[in-house]
Structure formats: structure tokens, C-alpha cells
Design a protein around this motif. Structure first.
Motif, PDB file in Angstrom:
ATOM      1  N   TYR A 266       7.953  14.165  30.190  1.00 30.65           N
ATOM      2  CA  TYR A 266       8.632  13.095  29.456  1.00 30.65           C
ATOM      3  C   TYR A 266      10.102  13.074  29.890  1.00 30.65           C
ATOM      4  O   TYR A 266      10.666  14.121  30.232  1.00 30.65           O
ATOM      5  CB  TYR A 266       8.536  13.345  27.948  1.00 30.65           C
ATOM      6  CG  TYR A 266       8.608  12.086  27.110  1.00 30.65           C
ATOM      7  CD1 TYR A 266       9.777  11.725  26.461  1.00 30.65           C
ATOM      8  CD2 TYR A 266       7.504  11.258  26.990  1.00 30.65           C
ATOM      9  CE1 TYR A 266       9.848  10.564  25.705  1.00 30.65           C
ATOM     10  CE2 TYR A 266       7.556  10.096  26.239  1.00 30.65           C
ATOM     11  CZ  TYR A 266       8.732   9.752  25.596  1.00 30.65           C
ATOM     12  OH  TYR A 266       8.792   8.599  24.861  1.00 30.65           O
ATOM     13  N   PRO A 267      10.746  11.901  29.918  1.00 28.90           N
ATOM     14  CA  PRO A 267      12.172  11.885  30.279  1.00 28.90           C
ATOM     15  C   PRO A 267      13.011  12.658  29.267  1.00 28.90           C
ATOM     16  O   PRO A 267      12.766  12.585  28.054  1.00 28.90           O
ATOM     17  CB  PRO A 267      12.520  10.391  30.273  1.00 28.90           C
ATOM     18  CG  PRO A 267      11.451   9.738  29.456  1.00 28.90           C
ATOM     19  CD  PRO A 267      10.219  10.548  29.649  1.00 28.90           C
ATOM     20  N   LYS A 268      13.968  13.416  29.773  1.00 32.10           N
ATOM     21  CA  LYS A 268      14.796  14.234  28.881  1.00 32.10           C
ATOM     22  C   LYS A 268      15.616  13.365  27.946  1.00 32.10           C
ATOM     23  O   LYS A 268      15.792  13.685  26.766  1.00 32.10           O
ATOM     24  CB  LYS A 268      15.725  15.117  29.727  1.00 32.10           C
ATOM     25  CG  LYS A 268      16.455  16.175  28.935  1.00 32.10           C
ATOM     26  CD  LYS A 268      17.214  17.117  29.854  1.00 32.10           C
ATOM     27  CE  LYS A 268      17.883  18.230  29.057  1.00 32.10           C
ATOM     28  NZ  LYS A 268      18.611  19.161  29.951  1.00 32.10           N
ATOM     29  N   ASP A 269      16.123  12.264  28.454  1.00 28.76           N
ATOM     30  CA  ASP A 269      16.850  11.293  27.641  1.00 28.76           C
ATOM     31  C   ASP A 269      16.067   9.989  27.623  1.00 28.76           C
ATOM     32  O   ASP A 269      15.511   9.571  28.634  1.00 28.76           O
ATOM     33  CB  ASP A 269      18.256  11.051  28.216  1.00 28.76           C
ATOM     34  CG  ASP A 269      19.098  12.328  28.229  1.00 28.76           C
ATOM     35  OD1 ASP A 269      19.079  13.047  27.216  1.00 28.76           O
ATOM     36  OD2 ASP A 269      19.747  12.593  29.257  1.00 28.76           O
TER      37      ASP A 269
ATOM     38  N   PRO B  24      16.383  13.459  34.913  1.00 26.01           N
ATOM     39  CA  PRO B  24      15.841  14.736  34.422  1.00 26.01           C
ATOM     40  C   PRO B  24      14.688  14.509  33.446  1.00 26.01           C
ATOM     41  O   PRO B  24      14.708  13.580  32.637  1.00 26.01           O
ATOM     42  CB  PRO B  24      17.046  15.376  33.715  1.00 26.01           C
ATOM     43  CG  PRO B  24      18.236  14.693  34.274  1.00 26.01           C
ATOM     44  CD  PRO B  24      17.807  13.294  34.596  1.00 26.01           C
ATOM     45  N   GLY B  25      13.683  15.344  33.555  1.00 25.57           N
ATOM     46  CA  GLY B  25      12.550  15.284  32.649  1.00 25.57           C
ATOM     47  C   GLY B  25      12.374  16.605  31.924  1.00 25.57           C
ATOM     48  O   GLY B  25      13.054  17.590  32.200  1.00 25.57           O
ATOM     49  N   VAL B  26      11.433  16.617  30.997  1.00 23.98           N
ATOM     50  CA  VAL B  26      11.147  17.824  30.229  1.00 23.98           C
ATOM     51  C   VAL B  26       9.648  17.881  29.963  1.00 23.98           C
ATOM     52  O   VAL B  26       9.000  16.844  29.754  1.00 23.98           O
ATOM     53  CB  VAL B  26      11.940  17.840  28.905  1.00 23.98           C
ATOM     54  CG1 VAL B  26      11.562  16.656  28.021  1.00 23.98           C
ATOM     55  CG2 VAL B  26      11.743  19.154  28.165  1.00 23.98           C
ATOM     56  N   TYR B  27       9.084  19.077  30.007  1.00 29.97           N
ATOM     57  CA  TYR B  27       7.674  19.269  29.701  1.00 29.97           C
ATOM     58  C   TYR B  27       7.511  19.665  28.237  1.00 29.97           C
ATOM     59  O   TYR B  27       8.180  20.587  27.755  1.00 29.97           O
ATOM     60  CB  TYR B  27       7.073  20.360  30.600  1.00 29.97           C
ATOM     61  CG  TYR B  27       7.001  19.970  32.050  1.00 29.97           C
ATOM     62  CD1 TYR B  27       6.085  19.013  32.489  1.00 29.97           C
ATOM     63  CD2 TYR B  27       7.838  20.559  32.999  1.00 29.97           C
ATOM     64  CE1 TYR B  27       6.010  18.653  33.829  1.00 29.97           C
ATOM     65  CE2 TYR B  27       7.770  20.211  34.341  1.00 29.97           C
ATOM     66  CZ  TYR B  27       6.845  19.248  34.740  1.00 29.97           C
ATOM     67  OH  TYR B  27       6.784  18.889  36.064  1.00 29.97           O
ATOM     68  N   GLN B  28       6.637  18.964  27.545  1.00 26.79           N
ATOM     69  CA  GLN B  28       6.384  19.266  26.144  1.00 26.79           C
ATOM     70  C   GLN B  28       5.621  20.584  26.024  1.00 26.79           C
ATOM     71  O   GLN B  28       4.786  20.909  26.862  1.00 26.79           O
ATOM     72  CB  GLN B  28       5.574  18.140  25.499  1.00 26.79           C
ATOM     73  CG  GLN B  28       6.261  16.777  25.565  1.00 26.79           C
ATOM     74  CD  GLN B  28       7.581  16.776  24.810  1.00 26.79           C
ATOM     75  OE1 GLN B  28       7.671  17.273  23.692  1.00 26.79           O
ATOM     76  NE2 GLN B  28       8.612  16.229  25.431  1.00 26.79           N
TER      77      GLN B  28
ATOM     78  N   SER C 112      10.948  19.309  37.271  1.00 26.14           N
ATOM     79  CA  SER C 112      10.781  18.466  36.079  1.00 26.14           C
ATOM     80  C   SER C 112      11.379  17.072  36.269  1.00 26.14           C
ATOM     81  O   SER C 112      11.649  16.377  35.290  1.00 26.14           O
ATOM     82  CB  SER C 112      11.414  19.148  34.862  1.00 26.14           C
ATOM     83  OG  SER C 112      12.797  19.373  35.076  1.00 26.14           O
ATOM     84  N   THR C 113      11.584  16.663  37.516  1.00 29.31           N
ATOM     85  CA  THR C 113      12.122  15.329  37.779  1.00 29.31           C
ATOM     86  C   THR C 113      11.172  14.259  37.246  1.00 29.31           C
ATOM     87  O   THR C 113       9.954  14.368  37.385  1.00 29.31           O
ATOM     88  CB  THR C 113      12.333  15.125  39.276  1.00 29.31           C
ATOM     89  OG1 THR C 113      13.229  16.129  39.766  1.00 29.31           O
ATOM     90  CG2 THR C 113      12.903  13.743  39.578  1.00 29.31           C
ATOM     91  N   TYR C 114      11.759  13.205  36.664  1.00 23.09           N
ATOM     92  CA  TYR C 114      10.967  12.096  36.120  1.00 23.09           C
ATOM     93  C   TYR C 114      11.374  10.805  36.808  1.00 23.09           C
ATOM     94  O   TYR C 114      12.558  10.534  37.002  1.00 23.09           O
ATOM     95  CB  TYR C 114      11.204  11.974  34.608  1.00 23.09           C
ATOM     96  CG  TYR C 114      10.357  10.918  33.930  1.00 23.09           C
ATOM     97  CD1 TYR C 114       9.139  11.249  33.349  1.00 23.09           C
ATOM     98  CD2 TYR C 114      10.773   9.594  33.864  1.00 23.09           C
ATOM     99  CE1 TYR C 114       8.352  10.288  32.724  1.00 23.09           C
ATOM    100  CE2 TYR C 114       9.991   8.624  33.258  1.00 23.09           C
ATOM    101  CZ  TYR C 114       8.784   8.976  32.686  1.00 23.09           C
ATOM    102  OH  TYR C 114       8.011   8.021  32.084  1.00 23.09           O
TER     103      TYR C 114
END
Length: 456
Positions: free
Chosen positions: A272-275, A297-301, A339-341
């Protein structure tokens, strides 16, 4: 389609049959070229009417067993049966009008697909978009060929299509045979993670499952939040767009939905996108290009429970029994390092699709173990969901993976990975069960009548 055959059967299975695949590919290519050239000189030797009768038999047979399908499989079979029946009827109708209508149908299909592929390539600018753009142009040229009457005044439509089909199938088989000779592992994964995969032990038997896994069964789960189902406000009704692309609510806010993958071994893949991305209509168009300037930047749940509690439960789930946990773990250990989105190039749906491919690498060949012969490949090639998964995959790669496409892809792959009974077999088994039930009821009725004795 060759990529999916390679993916599901695995490199070791196909390498043993590379020479036979080459021979069949050469035969198909030669037959396709011969049939196509034969249709060009306006002196057809192709048995059109006999082919039309086969079309009608196939269409009627497909419609008869369509009710044995599950969900989208049932819809697919009805659509295929009606189209094949219509094509056979138009051929038998003969004269000018039947062939003309059939030519217009094929031309329209090629035209729509070609234009869509060209537009998607130019707008999204994914990897190798120029090659896909060229394929789209070729499809448009084929559409023009079908639209104009020269040289057979539409009578050669069916031989043209059959010749193209055989020739393309032959080229794909030759590509597949040549590919497996050079491979040590499956190339279906784009981040170099396939080298880390370890082969799984062969299965002792090849079960056939009639239906999806129960909630208590050990199975891989693909979670999908559809665009309309995950929107914060009531959405406007755009049937195709809000199913496959995005939903627009009454406030004009765009919702693209979400996809995630969960395994019983504790792996949860949800990018998911971090922002939060600005998804207003004006800003949304600039995010469609799959270029580096749109990387964020992305983030993994962490897990499904956390994500669903913070947002909402998934609106659709697809569960698959037959998967390779080791290959999925190897994929995840490499993929999670980045974690790139990117909205169209590296999003939640493309991540889930790649993870699903990793989990299903070689599972059909492995399922049958050492007993896997040509029957396994023939069964796979004649399963309608292989064509569906191939078309969804092609469309997603040339445009973008979306939750709607991921849902269709996961459903089709679940029926390929977990073999289901063929429609004719299932229908015959249902008929035999009904006959046995009726006979049992008749025996009970005869028994009750004998106990009551004769009436006075």
C-alpha cells in the motif's frame, strides 16, 4: 498462454517433452499457413459446412454442461456456447449475408482489441510498450482485412481464422519448446527470485476437487476489496469501469480497491502507498504512467486482521488448495526488500499476481507426480479457464493489474491449480445419482405398498 502452461506444468515436465512440442509446433504452423493460403485464391478446399456442424455440436454440448460450472465458469461456458453456436449457424446460413456478418464480428473483435492495446501502451508506457503497440497495430490491420471483401468476398473468413489460430499456436509451441531447453527454473517472475526456489516433493496422488475449499481447509487466500465495495461513500454506477478500473463516489473521489494474499504459513502480502495518493480526477490521469517519476514509498501491511480492522473486511475471497508454500516463501523473502509503490507498474494487485504465480509454479505437474504424462497437458489445454487466465494476464500486463483483474485471474487460476471434474463427467455423475435416488424411492414405494396389502 504459453507462459501459463510453463508456469503451471513447470520446467522439468516440459523439458522432457521439448522435442515432441517442437514437432507438434512445426505441424501446426505448416497446417495454419496451408489453410490460410488455400483461402486466398477464392477456390476453397476447406470443408466449411462440416466445420460448421462441428461448431454447432460444440456449442450445444457446451450449453448442456454450462450449468455444472461454478460462478464465473458458468458464465464463461454460456458465453462460449452461444458464440460458437452463432458462428456455426452463420456459416451454415451461407450465401453472402452469413459470411458477411461473421467477418464483421471477427473484424470488430480484432479492431477493439488492437485499439485498446495501442491506447493502453501509449498512455501507461509500461515495459516493452512499443512491442505491444506494434501487436495492436497488427490487430487493426487484421480487422481491416476482415472488413474488406477482397479476395473471397467474406467466404474465407473461417479458414482465415483457423489458419491464423493454427499458425499462432504452432509458433507458441515452438517458443515454449525452445524456452524450456534453456531454462533451469521458471522465468515467470520479474525480480530474479526464481533462482532461490526449491523443488517440492511430488504428490502421491492427483485428487480432483468438486468445488472451492471449505473455510476450515488448508488453503491459500486471495483477498480483494472491489473499488465500489471499498469506497467510503455511495458510488456512481459505471458497470465495467467500477468493476475493473475504479469507482467514483458521489463526491467525485476515486476508489481503486485493493488486493492482498494470505497463506496459512503466516505470510501476508499487501502493498500500500505509505502516504495517501491524491485520487481526484485531475491528478489521477498523471499517475497512470508506469515510469520511475511516479514511484513513491510504499508499506507492507502486517496481517489481514490488522488491515481489515483499520479499513474494512475484504469483499471477495478466492481460496486455492494446491500451492507451493516453499516457493511462495522464497518469493516473499526477495520481493519484500523493495517497498516501492507505483500505481500502474508495482501496485497491490501486481504484487499479489506475482506472488500467486510464485505459489503456483509447477503445481499441476507436481500434483500428478511421476505419473504426469501427456494427458495432464491435454487436460490443461482444454480447460476453458486457461484461456480466461491468459487473456486476463495479457490485458493486465499491457495495461495495469487492478483488483478486478486480479479477482478474475485468481478465480481462473484456482480452477487450474485445483482440478475440477470435466463438465460431461460431472453431468453424467449427477444424472446417475438422480437415477439411483429415483430407483431407491421406487423401491421404498413398492415396499410400502406390499406391507399395506391389497385394498378391499
Amino acid at each position: 498462454m504459453p507462459q501459463l502452461v510453463l508456469l503451471l506444468l513447470g520446467v522439468p515436465y516440459l523439458r522432457k517433452r521439448a522435442r515432441a512440442l517442437s514437432a507438434v509446433g512445426i505441424f501446426f504452423l505448416a497446417a495454419g499457413v496451408f489453410v490460410f493460403i488455400d483461402a486466398l485464391d477464392n477456390a476453397l478446399y476447406f470443408p466449411l459446412n462440416a466445420f460448421a456442424v462441428l461448431f454447432i455440436i460444440e456449442g450445444l454440448g457446451t450449453l448442456l454442461i454450462a450449468s455444472t460450472g461454478v460462478g464465473g465458469q458458468r458464465v464463461l461456458r454460456y458465453a462460449k456456447g452461444l458464440f460458437v453456436l452463432l458462428a456455426g449457424g452463420l456459416i451454415l446460413a451461407g450465401q453472402h449475408h452469413g459470411h458477411f456478418v461473421l467477418s464483421m464480428i471477427f473484424g470488430a473483435l480484432f479492431l477493439m482489441d488492437g485499439v485498446l492495446q495501442c491506447l493502453a501502451g501509449y498512455v501507461v508506457r509500461y515495459d516493452r510498450w512499443r512491442f505491444a503497440f506494434g501487436i495492436g497495430v497488427a490487430e487493426i490491420a487484421l480487422a481491416i482485412f476482415f472488413f474488406q471483401p477482397y479476395p473471397t468476398h467474406y467466404v474465407g473468413t473461417v479458414p482465415y481464422c483457423l489458419g491464423l489460430f493454427l499458425a499462432i499456436a504452432g509458433l507458441k509451441l515452438l517458443w515454449l519448446a525452445r524456452r524450456v531447453k534453456r531454462l533451469a527454473s521458471n522465468p515467470a517472475f520479474t525480480d530474479g527470485q526464481s533462482a532461490a526456489f526449491m523443488p517440492a516433493a511430488p504428490a502421491p496422488a492427483a485428487p480432483v476437487w468438486d468445488g472451492p475449499p471449505a473455510d476450515a481447509e488448508h488453503a491459500l487466500t486471495v483477498h480483494v476489496w472491489t473499488p465500489s465495495g471499498s469506497a467510503k461513500a455511495q458510488t456512481r454506477n459505471y458497470p465495467v469501469i467500477d468493476r475493473y478500473i475504479a469507482a467514483v463516489d458521489v463526491n467525485g473521489v476515486i476508489s481503486t480497491g485493493h488486493a492482498a494474499l494470505e497463506s496459512p504459513e503466516g505470510i501476508y502480502i499487501s502493498l500500500y502507498p505509505k502516504d495517501e495518493i491524491d485520487r481526484s480526477p485531475d491528478a489521477f490521469a498523471t499517475l497512470l504512467r508506469a515510469t520511475a517519476d511516479n514511484d513513491i514509498p510504499g508499506v507492507y501491511q502486517p496481517d489481514y486482521a490488522t488491515e481489515s480492522q483499520a479499513w474494512c473486511p475484504s469483499t471477495m475471497r478466492v481460496r486455492i488448495r494446491n500451492y507451493d508454500a516453499e516457493k511462495l516463501a522464497a518469493f516473499w523473502s526477495v520481493y519484500r526488500r523493495n517497498s516501492t509503490y507505483n500505481l500502474t507498474h508495482r501496485n497491490c494487485s501486481s504484487t499479489v499476481a506475482q506472488a500467486l504465480d510464485a505459489a503456483l509454479d509447477g503445481v499441476v505437474g507436481r500434483l500428478h507426480g511421476n505419473k504426469a504424462g501427456w494427458r495432464v497437458m491435454i487436460r490443461l489445454l482444454f480447460t476453458p479457464e486457461l484461456w480466461v487466465a491468459s487473456q486476463v494476464r495479457r490485458r493486465a500486463i499491457t495495461m495495469a493489474w487492478t483488483p478486478g483483474l486480479t479477482l478474475d485471474y485468481a478465480r481462473a487460476m484456482s480452477m487450474l491449480a485445483d482440478p475440477r471434474p470435466f463438465g460431461w463427467w460431472k453431468m453424467s455423475q449427477n444424472a446417475l445419482r438422480r437415477i439411483a435416488l429415483l430407483r431407491s424411492r421406487w423401491r421404498e414405494q413398492d415396499k410400502d405398498a406390499s406391507l399395506r396389502g391389497p385394498r378391499a
